[in-house]
Design a protein around this motif. Structure first.
Motif, PDB file in Angstrom:
ATOM      1  N   GLY A  14       0.944  -1.172   0.020  1.00 21.97           N
ATOM      2  CA  GLY A  14       0.143   0.055   0.074  1.00 21.97           C
ATOM      3  C   GLY A  14       0.867   1.258   0.119  1.00 21.97           C
ATOM      4  O   GLY A  14       0.347   2.327   0.593  1.00 21.97           O
TER       5      GLY A  14
ATOM      6  N   GLU B 222      -1.853  -8.043  -1.387  1.00 26.49           N
ATOM      7  CA  GLU B 222      -2.822  -7.302  -2.301  1.00 26.49           C
ATOM      8  C   GLU B 222      -4.024  -6.820  -1.637  1.00 26.49           C
ATOM      9  O   GLU B 222      -4.474  -5.669  -1.382  1.00 26.49           O
ATOM     10  CB  GLU B 222      -3.324  -8.036  -3.722  1.00 26.49           C
ATOM     11  CG  GLU B 222      -4.383  -7.177  -4.513  1.00 26.49           C
ATOM     12  CD  GLU B 222      -3.812  -5.671  -4.536  1.00 26.49           C
ATOM     13  OE1 GLU B 222      -4.458  -4.908  -4.747  1.00 26.49           O
ATOM     14  OE2 GLU B 222      -2.671  -5.375  -4.872  1.00 26.49           O
TER      15      GLU B 222
ATOM     16  N   SER C  23      -3.179  -4.507   0.961  1.00 28.88           N
ATOM     17  CA  SER C  23      -3.178  -3.196   0.337  1.00 28.88           C
ATOM     18  C   SER C  23      -4.389  -2.383   0.232  1.00 28.88           C
ATOM     19  O   SER C  23      -4.657  -1.228   0.148  1.00 28.88           O
ATOM     20  CB  SER C  23      -2.231  -3.318  -0.898  1.00 28.88           C
ATOM     21  OG  SER C  23      -1.076  -3.747  -0.638  1.00 28.88           O
TER      22      SER C  23
ATOM     23  N   ILE D 176      -5.009  -0.715   3.481  1.00 30.73           N
ATOM     24  CA  ILE D 176      -4.307   0.420   3.678  1.00 30.73           C
ATOM     25  C   ILE D 176      -4.656   1.408   2.872  1.00 30.73           C
ATOM     26  O   ILE D 176      -4.718   2.481   3.495  1.00 30.73           O
ATOM     27  CB  ILE D 176      -2.858  -0.123   3.395  1.00 30.73           C
ATOM     28  CG1 ILE D 176      -2.351  -1.093   4.432  1.00 30.73           C
ATOM     29  CG2 ILE D 176      -1.841   1.143   3.422  1.00 30.73           C
ATOM     30  CD1 ILE D 176      -1.113  -1.938   4.127  1.00 30.73           C
ATOM     31  N   ARG D 177      -4.905   1.374   1.611  1.00 29.23           N
ATOM     32  CA  ARG D 177      -5.307   2.355   0.661  1.00 29.23           C
ATOM     33  C   ARG D 177      -6.648   2.965   1.026  1.00 29.23           C
ATOM     34  O   ARG D 177      -6.962   4.326   0.768  1.00 29.23           O
ATOM     35  CB  ARG D 177      -5.413   2.119  -0.632  1.00 29.23           C
ATOM     36  CG  ARG D 177      -3.772   1.753  -1.298  1.00 29.23           C
ATOM     37  CD  ARG D 177      -4.137   1.726  -2.730  1.00 29.23           C
ATOM     38  NE  ARG D 177      -4.661   0.276  -3.100  1.00 29.23           N
ATOM     39  CZ  ARG D 177      -4.058  -0.799  -3.363  1.00 29.23           C
ATOM     40  NH1 ARG D 177      -2.669  -0.998  -3.259  1.00 29.23           N
ATOM     41  NH2 ARG D 177      -4.897  -1.891  -3.913  1.00 29.23           N
ATOM     42  N   SER D 178      -7.498   2.316   1.989  1.00 26.25           N
ATOM     43  CA  SER D 178      -9.007   2.810   2.267  1.00 26.25           C
ATOM     44  C   SER D 178      -8.712   3.488   3.622  1.00 26.25           C
ATOM     45  O   SER D 178      -9.580   3.947   4.325  1.00 26.25           O
ATOM     46  CB  SER D 178      -9.703   1.759   2.511  1.00 26.25           C
ATOM     47  OG  SER D 178      -9.733   1.202   1.169  1.00 26.25           O
TER      48      SER D 178
END
Length: 160
Positions: free
Chosen positions: A108, A149, A152, A155-157
């Motif tokens: 991420g 994935e 990630s 993490i990105r959210s």
């Protein structure tokens, strides 16, 4: 006279940077992810006689394919920052270990350590800069790439 002014200015700048880092780290949470089953968030504050030392959050996720992943987020002075081996580290527990491996990577966009323990499963610890999030998944639930994935996506959210 000038040295006092420089000292005061340096002190004010350090406090501003520290406050910004604390606010940024405290803004992390474990979000709902569209299309995923997201459990309730469990939380605790690390309170001590000296004041609040940080926080702990936990949430269970289930990916759209039905794979469970546990996420634990800790931040503050108490837990401190995740200490990372040098980038590119790739190691094993050796002849007398359990056959586990670990390696450093990015997940991420953040530095992370991936552990693969044949008896326990996968674990990914990610240094968010002021907070650490750890993901765990059962043995054989996902490949390493699928696990990274899925972590990630979370993490990105997190929207720091």
């Amino acid at each position: 006279m000038i040295s006092k002014k420089i000292f005061r200015l340096s002190l004010v700048m350090a406090l501003v940077v520290l406050a910004a880092g604390v606010c940024w780290a405290a803004s992390f949470s474990l979000p709902e992810i569209d299309g995923w089953k997201c459990g309730e968030i469990m939380s605790a504050d690390f309170d001590a006689v000296s004041g609040n030392q940080g926080y702990w959050l936990q949430r269970d996720y289930t990916t759209p394919s039905g794979t469970p992943i546990e996420a634990i987020l800790m931040g503050g002075k108490g837990p401190g920052n995740l200490r990372m081996p040098p980038p590119g580290t790739d190691s094993a527990t050796g002849v007398y270990g359990d056959g586990g491996t670990f390696r450093t990577l990015r997940a991420g966009g953040f530095p992370a350590i991936l552990e693969n323990r044949p008896l326990l499963g996968l674990s990914l610890s990610v240094n968010l800069g002021g907070a650490t999030v750890t993901f765990e998944s059962a043995r054989f639930a996902l490949s390493e790439d699928e696990f990274i994935e899925a972590a990630s996506v979370i993490i990105r959210s997190m929207n720091p």
